[in-house]
Design a protein around this motif. Structure first.
Motif, PDB file in Angstrom:
ATOM      1  N   GLY A   1       5.431   0.803 -12.934  1.00 58.19           N
ATOM      2  CA  GLY A   1       6.724   0.228 -12.581  1.00 58.19           C
ATOM      3  C   GLY A   1       6.652  -0.647 -11.342  1.00 58.19           C
ATOM      4  O   GLY A   1       5.790  -0.469 -10.484  1.00 58.19           O
ATOM      5  N   GLU A   2       7.560  -1.613 -11.275  1.00 62.63           N
ATOM      6  CA  GLU A   2       7.612  -2.521 -10.132  1.00 62.63           C
ATOM      7  C   GLU A   2       7.957  -1.755  -8.844  1.00 62.63           C
ATOM      8  O   GLU A   2       8.739  -0.806  -8.863  1.00 62.63           O
ATOM      9  N   GLU A   3       7.342  -2.197  -7.758  1.00 63.69           N
ATOM     10  CA  GLU A   3       7.610  -1.638  -6.417  1.00 63.69           C
ATOM     11  C   GLU A   3       7.509  -0.103  -6.427  1.00 63.69           C
ATOM     12  O   GLU A   3       8.450   0.604  -6.073  1.00 63.69           O
ATOM     13  N   LEU A   4       6.363   0.369  -6.814  1.00 66.38           N
ATOM     14  CA  LEU A   4       6.134   1.816  -6.897  1.00 66.38           C
ATOM     15  C   LEU A   4       6.370   2.499  -5.560  1.00 66.38           C
ATOM     16  O   LEU A   4       6.762   3.669  -5.515  1.00 66.38           O
ATOM     17  N   TRP A   5       6.160   1.766  -4.463  1.00 68.44           N
ATOM     18  CA  TRP A   5       6.384   2.337  -3.133  1.00 68.44           C
ATOM     19  C   TRP A   5       7.831   2.759  -2.926  1.00 68.44           C
ATOM     20  O   TRP A   5       8.112   3.592  -2.080  1.00 68.44           O
ATOM     21  N   LYS A   6       8.751   2.208  -3.707  1.00 70.99           N
ATOM     22  CA  LYS A   6      10.151   2.640  -3.664  1.00 70.99           C
ATOM     23  C   LYS A   6      10.423   3.761  -4.662  1.00 70.99           C
ATOM     24  O   LYS A   6      11.154   4.704  -4.362  1.00 70.99           O
ATOM     25  N   LEU A   7       9.834   3.651  -5.834  1.00 69.38           N
ATOM     26  CA  LEU A   7      10.077   4.637  -6.892  1.00 69.38           C
ATOM     27  C   LEU A   7       9.383   5.962  -6.605  1.00 69.38           C
ATOM     28  O   LEU A   7       9.965   7.044  -6.794  1.00 69.38           O
ATOM     29  N   ASN A   8       8.135   5.886  -6.176  1.00 67.67           N
ATOM     30  CA  ASN A   8       7.335   7.084  -5.935  1.00 67.67           C
ATOM     31  C   ASN A   8       6.303   6.758  -4.856  1.00 67.67           C
ATOM     32  O   ASN A   8       5.140   6.471  -5.148  1.00 67.67           O
ATOM     33  N   PRO A   9       6.720   6.797  -3.583  1.00 65.23           N
ATOM     34  CA  PRO A   9       5.815   6.393  -2.501  1.00 65.23           C
ATOM     35  C   PRO A   9       4.560   7.253  -2.409  1.00 65.23           C
ATOM     36  O   PRO A   9       3.496   6.753  -2.040  1.00 65.23           O
ATOM     37  N   ASN A  10       4.661   8.529  -2.757  1.00 68.51           N
ATOM     38  CA  ASN A  10       3.473   9.381  -2.718  1.00 68.51           C
ATOM     39  C   ASN A  10       2.430   8.926  -3.730  1.00 68.51           C
ATOM     40  O   ASN A  10       1.225   8.919  -3.442  1.00 68.51           O
ATOM     41  N   GLN A  11       2.894   8.568  -4.913  1.00 73.21           N
ATOM     42  CA  GLN A  11       1.965   8.093  -5.937  1.00 73.21           C
ATOM     43  C   GLN A  11       1.336   6.767  -5.524  1.00 73.21           C
ATOM     44  O   GLN A  11       0.143   6.532  -5.738  1.00 73.21           O
ATOM     45  N   CYS A  12       2.154   5.904  -4.918  1.00 75.74           N
ATOM     46  CA  CYS A  12       1.644   4.608  -4.462  1.00 75.74           C
ATOM     47  C   CYS A  12       0.559   4.809  -3.406  1.00 75.74           C
ATOM     48  O   CYS A  12      -0.519   4.197  -3.469  1.00 75.74           O
ATOM     49  N   CYS A  13       0.810   5.684  -2.442  1.00 70.41           N
ATOM     50  CA  CYS A  13      -0.185   5.965  -1.399  1.00 70.41           C
ATOM     51  C   CYS A  13      -1.451   6.572  -2.008  1.00 70.41           C
ATOM     52  O   CYS A  13      -2.563   6.283  -1.561  1.00 70.41           O
ATOM     53  N   ASN A  14      -1.253   7.408  -3.006  1.00 73.32           N
ATOM     54  CA  ASN A  14      -2.410   8.043  -3.638  1.00 73.32           C
ATOM     55  C   ASN A  14      -3.300   7.004  -4.325  1.00 73.32           C
ATOM     56  O   ASN A  14      -4.526   7.030  -4.190  1.00 73.32           O
ATOM     57  N   ILE A  15      -2.674   6.075  -5.025  1.00 73.86           N
ATOM     58  CA  ILE A  15      -3.421   5.045  -5.740  1.00 73.86           C
ATOM     59  C   ILE A  15      -4.098   4.071  -4.780  1.00 73.86           C
ATOM     60  O   ILE A  15      -5.267   3.703  -4.967  1.00 73.86           O
TER      61      ILE A  15
END
Length: 237
Positions: free
Chosen positions: A109-123
């Motif tokens: 999904g677009e702007e994952l840092w807004k939707l799921n910041p933990n997942q974004c940091c993990n990736i």
């Protein structure tokens, strides 16, 4: 080579009553002990600028890794380039995630840092560092006890359960004033966002000026109920 079972008794008496509050002592011990089996993961904030300078004094050809999420401020990349020019013997590596931003958006999904910041940091941070530390015994970090409540119990040498390694933190006793005194005294390159109210600097979408002057990390992930990117959530802390 020290193991988890032996390093504590070897390092518990590090002296912090000296001009660098134990930092140079710890770094000399660390590089003598681990040699090239030691990686510095640097974010190139002001603590990073200080620690890069100290590392260079001890091991001029040290390996330094920057987790390049492709979401950092322009000013962050500028200070990295300045560090490369000042310390040409250091090996400064920009480690990128497996997924590009476009691939991440398509998959999660677009702007994952807004939707799921933990997942974004993990990736974009945790997995890349995990790859970089695979097979490495120890790594350096610029954590300071003063930075946040989650870091108050950090020791010079820590067992890192998250990355199954040893995490060495030479700056734990340094205050914010100590950091800046050293930076100005030695005319170090630093991220100019610090001059505009950004004491802690991460990815651009998740960083703003500090909301609370007494909380240096209050501008990170504001309103998201998030305090850390996941790099420092070790089983031992």
């Amino acid at each position: 080579m020290l193991t988890y079972e032996t390093w504590d008794e070897k390092t518990r008496d590090f002296n912090s009553d000296n001009p660098t509050k134990g930092a140079l002592h710890v770094l000399k011990w660390a590089y003598e002990t681990y040699e090239d089996d030691l990686v510095y993961a640097c974010s190139f904030g002001i603590e990073g600028s200080v620690l890069v300078d100290l590392v260079h004094q001890v091991k001029p050809d040290a390996q330094i890794v920057f987790l390049d999420t492709h979401l950092h401020f322009l000013e962050t990349y500028e200070v990295i380039e300045a560090a490369k020019k000042r310390y040409p013997s250091l090996h400064i590596i920009l480690k990128t995630p497996a997924l590009s931003l476009e691939e991440q958006a398509s998959k999660h999904g677009e702007e994952l840092w807004k939707l799921n910041p933990n997942q974004c940091c993990n990736i974009r941070k945790v997995i890349p560092l995990e790859e970089e530390l695979n097979g490495v015994t120890a790594w350096l970090s610029g954590l300071r006890r003063e930075q946040s409540p989650t870091r108050q119990n950090t020791q010079f040498v820590n067992r890192d359960g998250r990355f199954k390694s040893i995490k060495i933190c030479p700056l734990i006793h340094w205050t914010w004033k100590d950091i800046w005194r050293y930076a100005h005294k030695h005319d170090l390159p630093y991220n100019k966002l610090h001059d505009n109210g950004y004491p802690s600097i991460g990815c651009e979408p998740c960083t703003q000026a500090a909301l609370n002057a007494d909380d240096l990390r209050s501008g990170r992930w504001s309103g998201l109920g998030k305090l850390e990117c996941g790099l420092h959530q070790s089983d031992s802390q």
